[in-house]
Motif scaffolding. Structure first.
Motif, PDB file in Angstrom:
ATOM      1  N   LEU A   1      84.187 -42.332  28.675  1.00 17.14           N
ATOM      2  CA  LEU A   1      85.515 -41.879  28.269  1.00 17.14           C
ATOM      3  C   LEU A   1      86.499 -41.973  29.427  1.00 17.14           C
ATOM      4  N   SER A   2      86.029 -41.673  30.638  1.00 24.01           N
ATOM      5  CA  SER A   2      86.919 -41.765  31.796  1.00 24.01           C
ATOM      6  C   SER A   2      87.310 -43.225  32.050  1.00 24.01           C
ATOM      7  N   LYS A   3      86.394 -44.158  31.768  1.00 19.72           N
ATOM      8  CA  LYS A   3      86.708 -45.582  31.968  1.00 19.72           C
ATOM      9  C   LYS A   3      87.717 -46.071  30.937  1.00 19.72           C
ATOM     10  N   ILE A   4      87.676 -45.501  29.744  1.00 22.25           N
ATOM     11  CA  ILE A   4      88.689 -45.835  28.745  1.00 22.25           C
ATOM     12  C   ILE A   4      90.072 -45.498  29.288  1.00 22.25           C
ATOM     13  N   TYR A   5      90.197 -44.311  29.871  1.00 22.07           N
ATOM     14  CA  TYR A   5      91.494 -43.900  30.388  1.00 22.07           C
ATOM     15  C   TYR A   5      91.890 -44.665  31.644  1.00 22.07           C
ATOM     16  N   GLU A   6      90.933 -44.862  32.566  1.00 24.27           N
ATOM     17  CA  GLU A   6      91.260 -45.594  33.795  1.00 24.27           C
ATOM     18  C   GLU A   6      91.779 -46.988  33.483  1.00 24.27           C
ATOM     19  N   SER A   7      91.128 -47.680  32.571  1.00 21.99           N
ATOM     20  CA  SER A   7      91.554 -49.037  32.238  1.00 21.99           C
ATOM     21  C   SER A   7      92.896 -49.029  31.516  1.00 21.99           C
ATOM     22  N   SER A   8      93.133 -48.038  30.668  1.00 24.20           N
ATOM     23  CA  SER A   8      94.423 -47.940  29.981  1.00 24.20           C
ATOM     24  C   SER A   8      95.540 -47.628  30.978  1.00 24.20           C
ATOM     25  N   CYS A   9      95.229 -46.777  31.952  1.00 22.81           N
ATOM     26  CA  CYS A   9      96.228 -46.438  32.977  1.00 22.81           C
ATOM     27  C   CYS A   9      96.513 -47.624  33.889  1.00 22.81           C
ATOM     28  N   LEU A  10      95.556 -48.549  33.994  1.00 16.83           N
ATOM     29  CA  LEU A  10      95.774 -49.738  34.822  1.00 16.83           C
ATOM     30  C   LEU A  10      96.917 -50.576  34.270  1.00 16.83           C
TER      31      LEU A  10
ATOM     32  N   PRO B   1     101.865 -63.854  40.346  1.00 16.79           N
ATOM     33  CA  PRO B   1     100.410 -64.061  40.275  1.00 16.79           C
ATOM     34  C   PRO B   1      99.644 -63.172  41.267  1.00 16.79           C
ATOM     35  N   GLU B   2     100.226 -62.969  42.474  1.00 15.72           N
ATOM     36  CA  GLU B   2      99.570 -62.110  43.462  1.00 15.72           C
ATOM     37  C   GLU B   2      99.510 -60.668  42.971  1.00 15.72           C
ATOM     38  N   LEU B   3     100.561 -60.228  42.294  1.00 17.49           N
ATOM     39  CA  LEU B   3     100.594 -58.867  41.760  1.00 17.49           C
ATOM     40  C   LEU B   3      99.489 -58.684  40.716  1.00 17.49           C
ATOM     41  N   THR B   4      99.325 -59.663  39.842  1.00 12.37           N
ATOM     42  CA  THR B   4      98.296 -59.573  38.806  1.00 12.37           C
ATOM     43  C   THR B   4      96.907 -59.503  39.431  1.00 12.37           C
ATOM     44  N   VAL B   5      96.678 -60.241  40.513  1.00 11.81           N
ATOM     45  CA  VAL B   5      95.375 -60.220  41.201  1.00 11.81           C
ATOM     46  C   VAL B   5      95.049 -58.815  41.699  1.00 11.81           C
ATOM     47  N   ILE B   6      96.055 -58.103  42.191  1.00 15.30           N
ATOM     48  CA  ILE B   6      95.854 -56.722  42.657  1.00 15.30           C
ATOM     49  C   ILE B   6      95.284 -55.866  41.531  1.00 15.30           C
ATOM     50  N   TYR B   7      95.839 -56.006  40.358  1.00 16.70           N
ATOM     51  CA  TYR B   7      95.405 -55.200  39.218  1.00 16.70           C
ATOM     52  C   TYR B   7      94.033 -55.662  38.705  1.00 16.70           C
ATOM     53  N   GLU B   8      93.775 -56.951  38.801  1.00 16.65           N
ATOM     54  CA  GLU B   8      92.452 -57.444  38.409  1.00 16.65           C
ATOM     55  C   GLU B   8      91.376 -56.918  39.360  1.00 16.65           C
ATOM     56  N   ASN B   9      91.712 -56.785  40.645  1.00 18.25           N
ATOM     57  CA  ASN B   9      90.765 -56.248  41.626  1.00 18.25           C
ATOM     58  C   ASN B   9      90.416 -54.800  41.311  1.00 18.25           C
ATOM     59  N   VAL B  10      91.417 -54.012  40.902  1.00 21.17           N
ATOM     60  CA  VAL B  10      91.157 -52.621  40.532  1.00 21.17           C
ATOM     61  C   VAL B  10      90.320 -52.565  39.263  1.00 21.17           C
ATOM     62  N   LEU B  11      90.584 -53.471  38.336  1.00 19.22           N
ATOM     63  CA  LEU B  11      89.826 -53.525  37.091  1.00 19.22           C
ATOM     64  C   LEU B  11      88.340 -53.757  37.364  1.00 19.22           C
ATOM     65  N   GLU B  12      88.030 -54.601  38.343  1.00 17.12           N
ATOM     66  CA  GLU B  12      86.632 -54.875  38.686  1.00 17.12           C
ATOM     67  C   GLU B  12      85.907 -53.606  39.126  1.00 17.12           C
TER      68      GLU B  12
ATOM     69  N   GLU C   1      97.187 -52.055  46.348  1.00 22.01           N
ATOM     70  CA  GLU C   1      95.963 -51.967  45.548  1.00 22.01           C
ATOM     71  C   GLU C   1      95.361 -50.562  45.563  1.00 22.01           C
ATOM     72  N   LEU C   2      95.354 -49.903  46.725  1.00 21.66           N
ATOM     73  CA  LEU C   2      94.808 -48.550  46.811  1.00 21.66           C
ATOM     74  C   LEU C   2      95.622 -47.578  45.957  1.00 21.66           C
TER      75      LEU C   2
END
Length: 415
Positions: free
Chosen positions: A123-132, A163-174, A373-374
């Protein structure tokens, strides 16, 4: 255990330095040390088959050994998985009206505990990913708010850096690390981020063309206006695609949430319509107490997309850890009805999110900016925790786990 021994007249204290729980009742004193193969009753050592240990912030005791040392009769019913503690006459003198006080404790098996922890984690991952994806939208809305002060070169730089901005968010998603049970959720979210990158890039191209057109006063102005109108038409198509992709992600996550709420392994630990009147009353009393504590002690843990849009802020590590520890202690020292156990595990996970957010904002590379990213990782953890506290407890604490408790559509709506 605290609730059991307190009802038997014991006062319980915790010695943090030695990690020792002290049970005091008149002349009787029991000292139980963490990870020790003995405990002490009135100065004499008693051997333990299994040492006391701390799991998820709670001390787990060998019930039979400690119960019998306290003068209790301990019985185990394997069919109902229930422990029965019977106070003998000597202990019951603290309550002369009840010579034979019997306290029932619902036992949670290791398997059920793992199921509850897994549900809270998912459930926490549902929210973390939505907040991303919410953070991605807030980042770009911050840029748009300041666009009136941008020059042509500013817009060109922003477009090149998208594109660099999107990579930051993809890194957090990982780092969120979706389990297999989430199906296509991670891929859906990656697709959604990519389509929103296209959408915002298109908007910045329109703004760039508008700035260029405003700097021209000759016949080329009409062609510049035509180009802008064409870009608006293209943006409409891109926006529709982005909305479809975010809808696909939302539907996937709602399906995951529904599967959790229908999991037979944790069904008995959810406050539901099938509960008895006594269970409902006990649950309402528990939630009321926890809700009151959250309101009074953690009222500063809040989330508002409008506030974050105006001012990217953050709370310090000490503030977050203090809040997490206060809530964790409250949860672990409050007797929890069986049907509220999932809610307890969800809030214990909330405490973990707050602590993890506090660790991030102490790093030297941390900067309160949605292009950091942090900070994006911090935002996802903090906002998830804040939404758990406000949406799940303030408004819905007495209804149990339902789809309405997880407003993913609202999360996506800001975009």
């Amino acid at each position: 255990m605290r609730g059991v021994f307190e009802q038997l007249g014991y006062e319980i204290s915790w010695e943090a330095d030695t990690k020792t729980a002290v049970f005091q009742n008149g002349d009787s004193t029991i000292n139980v040390m963490t990870d020790s193969d003995v405990f002490i009753i009135n100065g004499e050592e008693v051997s333990l088959d299994v040492p006391a240990s701390i799991i998820n912030g709670s001390m787990m005791l060998p019930l039979r050994a400690v119960g019998e040392a306290a003068g209790l009769e301990v019985d185990w019913n394997s069919e109902t998985k229930t422990v029965s503690l019977s106070a003998n006459e000597q202990i019951s003198n603290s309550n002369s009206d009840e010579k034979d006080s019997v306290i029932y404790i619902d036992d949670i098996s290791d398997e059920d505990e793992r199921a509850l922890q897994s549900a809270a984690e998912d459930l926490s991952k549902i929210y973390e990913s939505s907040c991303l994806i919410l953070a991605y939208g807030l980042c770009n809305l911050n840029i748009i708010d300041n666009a009136k002060n941008f020059s042509e070169s500013d817009f060109e730089n922003i477009i090149n850096k998208m594109p660099e901005l999107t990579v930051i968010y993809e890194n957090v998603l990982e780092k969120i690390d979706f389990p297999d049970s989430f199906g296509s959720a991670e891929n859906d979210l990656l697709t959604s981020l990519s389509s929103y990158e296209d959408l915002y890039t298109s908007l910045y191209e329109i703004m760039l063309a508008s700035v260029s057109a405003s700097n021209e006063y000759d016949d080329s102005s009409s062609s510049a206006l035509a180009e802008i109108m064409q870009k608006f038409g293209e943006a409409g198509t891109i926006m529709e695609e982005a909305e479809n992709n975010s809808d696909a992600y939302t539907k996937t996550m709602l399906a995951v949430e529904e599967s959790i709420s229908n999991d037979s392994e944790i069904a008995e630990y959810i406050n539901s319509e099938n509960s008895t009147e006594e269970e409902k009353a006990a649950a309402e009393e528990y939630f009321s107490e926890i809700n009151s504590f959250i309101s009074s002690e953690l009222g500063n843990i809040t989330f508002s997309s409008e506030t974050w849009l105006e001012d990217c802020g953050y709370m310090s590590k000490s503030e977050l850890e203090s809040a997490a520890e206060a809530l964790r202690n409250k949860l672990n020292t409050t007797e929890t009805p069986k049907t509220c156990m999932l809610s307890k595990y969800i809030l214990l996970k909330t405490c973990d999110l707050l602590s993890e957010a506090g660790e991030l904002c102490e790093k030297s590379e941390f900067k309160a900016d949605f292009t950091n990213e942090l900070y994006v990782d911090y935002f996802c953890k903090y906002a998830s925790a804040a939404i758990f506290l406000s949406s799940y407890y303030y408004e819905n604490y007495n209804r149990g786990l339902t789809l309405e408790d997880f407003p993913l559509d609202e999360t996506m709506g800001i975009l």
